[in-house]
Design a protein around this motif. Sequence first.
Motif, PDB file in Angstrom:
ATOM      1  N   UNK A 167      51.902  36.584  27.626  1.00  0.00           N
ATOM      2  CA  UNK A 167      50.827  36.049  28.462  1.00  0.00           C
ATOM      3  C   UNK A 167      50.694  34.544  28.344  1.00  0.00           C
ATOM      4  N   UNK A 168      51.277  33.960  27.295  1.00  0.00           N
ATOM      5  CA  UNK A 168      51.179  32.517  27.122  1.00  0.00           C
ATOM      6  C   UNK A 168      52.104  31.758  28.066  1.00  0.00           C
ATOM      7  N   UNK A 169      53.070  32.461  28.673  1.00  0.00           N
ATOM      8  CA  UNK A 169      53.987  31.811  29.612  1.00  0.00           C
ATOM      9  C   UNK A 169      53.334  31.727  30.998  1.00  0.00           C
ATOM     10  N   UNK A 170      53.722  30.740  31.799  1.00  0.00           N
ATOM     11  CA  UNK A 170      53.105  30.554  33.125  1.00  0.00           C
ATOM     12  C   UNK A 170      53.795  31.385  34.202  1.00  0.00           C
ATOM     13  N   UNK A 171      53.459  32.676  34.301  1.00  0.00           N
ATOM     14  CA  UNK A 171      54.102  33.559  35.267  1.00  0.00           C
ATOM     15  C   UNK A 171      53.059  34.253  36.141  1.00  0.00           C
ATOM     16  N   UNK A 172      53.541  34.752  37.266  1.00  0.00           N
ATOM     17  CA  UNK A 172      52.801  35.686  38.109  1.00  0.00           C
ATOM     18  C   UNK A 172      53.776  36.780  38.512  1.00  0.00           C
ATOM     19  N   UNK A 173      53.279  38.025  38.636  1.00  0.00           N
ATOM     20  CA  UNK A 173      54.149  39.149  38.945  1.00  0.00           C
ATOM     21  C   UNK A 173      53.608  39.937  40.125  1.00  0.00           C
ATOM     22  N   UNK A 174      54.418  40.066  41.164  1.00  0.00           N
ATOM     23  CA  UNK A 174      54.078  40.884  42.328  1.00  0.00           C
ATOM     24  C   UNK A 174      54.792  42.222  42.209  1.00  0.00           C
ATOM     25  N   UNK A 175      54.038  43.319  42.277  1.00  0.00           N
ATOM     26  CA  UNK A 175      54.596  44.664  42.211  1.00  0.00           C
ATOM     27  C   UNK A 175      54.528  45.273  43.611  1.00  0.00           C
ATOM     28  N   UNK A 176      55.680  45.434  44.229  1.00  0.00           N
ATOM     29  CA  UNK A 176      55.782  45.885  45.615  1.00  0.00           C
ATOM     30  C   UNK A 176      56.243  47.335  45.638  1.00  0.00           C
ATOM     31  N   UNK A 177      55.512  48.191  46.354  1.00  0.00           N
ATOM     32  CA  UNK A 177      55.943  49.574  46.502  1.00  0.00           C
ATOM     33  C   UNK A 177      54.778  50.503  46.756  1.00  0.00           C
ATOM     34  N   UNK A 178      55.054  51.688  47.288  1.00  0.00           N
ATOM     35  CA  UNK A 178      53.997  52.695  47.496  1.00  0.00           C
ATOM     36  C   UNK A 178      53.328  53.031  46.177  1.00  0.00           C
ATOM     37  N   UNK A 179      52.071  53.490  46.269  1.00  0.00           N
ATOM     38  CA  UNK A 179      51.295  53.717  45.050  1.00  0.00           C
ATOM     39  C   UNK A 179      50.794  55.153  44.971  1.00  0.00           C
ATOM     40  N   UNK A 180      51.125  55.812  43.867  1.00  0.00           N
ATOM     41  CA  UNK A 180      50.507  57.095  43.554  1.00  0.00           C
ATOM     42  C   UNK A 180      49.101  56.795  43.041  1.00  0.00           C
ATOM     43  N   UNK A 181      48.057  57.235  43.738  1.00  0.00           N
ATOM     44  CA  UNK A 181      46.698  56.749  43.447  1.00  0.00           C
ATOM     45  C   UNK A 181      46.281  56.839  41.977  1.00  0.00           C
ATOM     46  N   UNK A 182      46.497  57.997  41.348  1.00  0.00           N
ATOM     47  CA  UNK A 182      46.019  58.150  39.973  1.00  0.00           C
ATOM     48  C   UNK A 182      46.753  57.202  39.026  1.00  0.00           C
ATOM     49  N   UNK A 183      48.077  57.117  39.176  1.00  0.00           N
ATOM     50  CA  UNK A 183      48.830  56.242  38.284  1.00  0.00           C
ATOM     51  C   UNK A 183      48.537  54.770  38.579  1.00  0.00           C
ATOM     52  N   UNK A 184      48.394  54.434  39.845  1.00  0.00           N
ATOM     53  CA  UNK A 184      48.064  53.046  40.189  1.00  0.00           C
ATOM     54  C   UNK A 184      46.726  52.643  39.579  1.00  0.00           C
ATOM     55  N   UNK A 185      45.753  53.568  39.573  1.00  0.00           N
ATOM     56  CA  UNK A 185      44.455  53.269  38.950  1.00  0.00           C
ATOM     57  C   UNK A 185      44.628  53.014  37.459  1.00  0.00           C
ATOM     58  N   UNK A 186      45.509  53.789  36.810  1.00  0.00           N
ATOM     59  CA  UNK A 186      45.765  53.587  35.382  1.00  0.00           C
ATOM     60  C   UNK A 186      46.427  52.240  35.127  1.00  0.00           C
ATOM     61  N   UNK A 187      47.362  51.860  35.993  1.00  0.00           N
ATOM     62  CA  UNK A 187      48.035  50.564  35.834  1.00  0.00           C
ATOM     63  C   UNK A 187      47.043  49.422  36.044  1.00  0.00           C
ATOM     64  N   UNK A 188      46.177  49.561  37.045  1.00  0.00           N
ATOM     65  CA  UNK A 188      45.165  48.509  37.269  1.00  0.00           C
ATOM     66  C   UNK A 188      44.232  48.377  36.068  1.00  0.00           C
ATOM     67  N   UNK A 189      43.879  49.512  35.475  1.00  0.00           N
ATOM     68  CA  UNK A 189      43.021  49.463  34.288  1.00  0.00           C
ATOM     69  C   UNK A 189      43.721  48.729  33.149  1.00  0.00           C
ATOM     70  N   UNK A 190      45.023  48.962  32.990  1.00  0.00           N
ATOM     71  CA  UNK A 190      45.779  48.266  31.944  1.00  0.00           C
ATOM     72  C   UNK A 190      45.852  46.771  32.228  1.00  0.00           C
ATOM     73  N   UNK A 191      46.018  46.410  33.493  1.00  0.00           N
ATOM     74  CA  UNK A 191      46.039  44.997  33.869  1.00  0.00           C
ATOM     75  C   UNK A 191      44.734  44.324  33.460  1.00  0.00           C
ATOM     76  N   UNK A 192      43.625  44.989  33.757  1.00  0.00           N
ATOM     77  CA  UNK A 192      42.314  44.429  33.405  1.00  0.00           C
ATOM     78  C   UNK A 192      42.128  44.389  31.900  1.00  0.00           C
ATOM     79  N   UNK A 193      42.536  45.449  31.219  1.00  0.00           N
ATOM     80  CA  UNK A 193      42.369  45.523  29.768  1.00  0.00           C
ATOM     81  C   UNK A 193      43.096  44.388  29.059  1.00  0.00           C
ATOM     82  N   UNK A 194      44.231  43.984  29.597  1.00  0.00           N
ATOM     83  CA  UNK A 194      45.015  42.911  28.983  1.00  0.00           C
ATOM     84  C   UNK A 194      44.657  41.529  29.529  1.00  0.00           C
TER      85      UNK A 194
END
Length: 332
Positions: A184-211
């Motif tokens: 996280x100390x490096x200056x990056x941005x990451x775009x994740x492109x693709x269809x989303x399975x709702x339940x798993x996408x919600x879990x990934x978003x929660x991890x993004x926020x948690x970190x």
Amino acid sequence: MTGYFVVPDSRVPSGGTTYNRRAGGRLRPVVVAGDWPRPDDAARAGLARALAGLPDGAAVLLDGLVACGVPEVVAPHARRLRTAVLVHLPLAEETGLDPAVAAALDAAERACLHAVDAVVATGPTAAERLAAHHGLARVHVVAPGVDPAPRAPGTDGVSALLCVASVTPRKGHDVLVEALARVADAPWRCACVGPQEPRHAASVRAAITRHGLDGRVELVGPLVGTRLDAAYAAADLVVLASRAETYGMVVTEALARGLPVVAAAVPDALGDGGWSVPPGDAVALAAALRRWFHSADDRAGLREAALRRRAELSPWADTTAGLARVLANLRA
């Protein structure tokens, strides 16, 4: 050659649907609706009717997603047709399946593949694994092609990361987020492109926020055509954290643009064109990303590897010809 290609009725962008669309050549598509590979009775009956409507002795290629879960539908027609099954992903390898469901799908797939005349995989590693696991004498390899593309200009050459993959457990976005949190100390941005399975996408978003990565990791949704081309053009590095793949077409699409790649589970697509990391290993992926961010020499070497691999890639015409050869050599 003229023949038939039985494919699922799916409009969701994926490597499998792209392969089917681009590689079919002169094969006549037979589209079957259903929740494959575990269809309801109506879908089973629809597949049976579709196969029954094909002429005796016809050469028929079936997408494994449709065929492999229903050997009781496929096998009776395989006796009068000349059949091959294209396995994009062994059914039991889908991440997150209940063990009993995975075992049942695995048994069904084995029965189906032994009932048909030929089996096709999309890469050598997948073919070897499939043959060994199901006791098949031979599995043909017909790898995906790739379209020529201009080199991606990128941004600053370092910071724009791109992941092109459906947001499902098998594609490892949770692993990617964990790895990105470690750099996280490096200056990056990451775009994740693709269809989303709702339940798993919600879990990934929660991890993004948690970190604390909100605003740095974006789940963009599916992109196709010029919008997907633009996403590749804006990228400096493509990252794929899959737990399992049979080929990994997004890797060759990136390499066709000269984009450096860090990926898991894609040995055949990647070749010597990028850095391979173990599937499911966030620590190893973070270490590779740290090399990318902090070593100009390593970045230059990875770009050179991508360009070498770019020159080795085959066009879709080779894929179409490969499938045609398999079907032309089916039993008379």
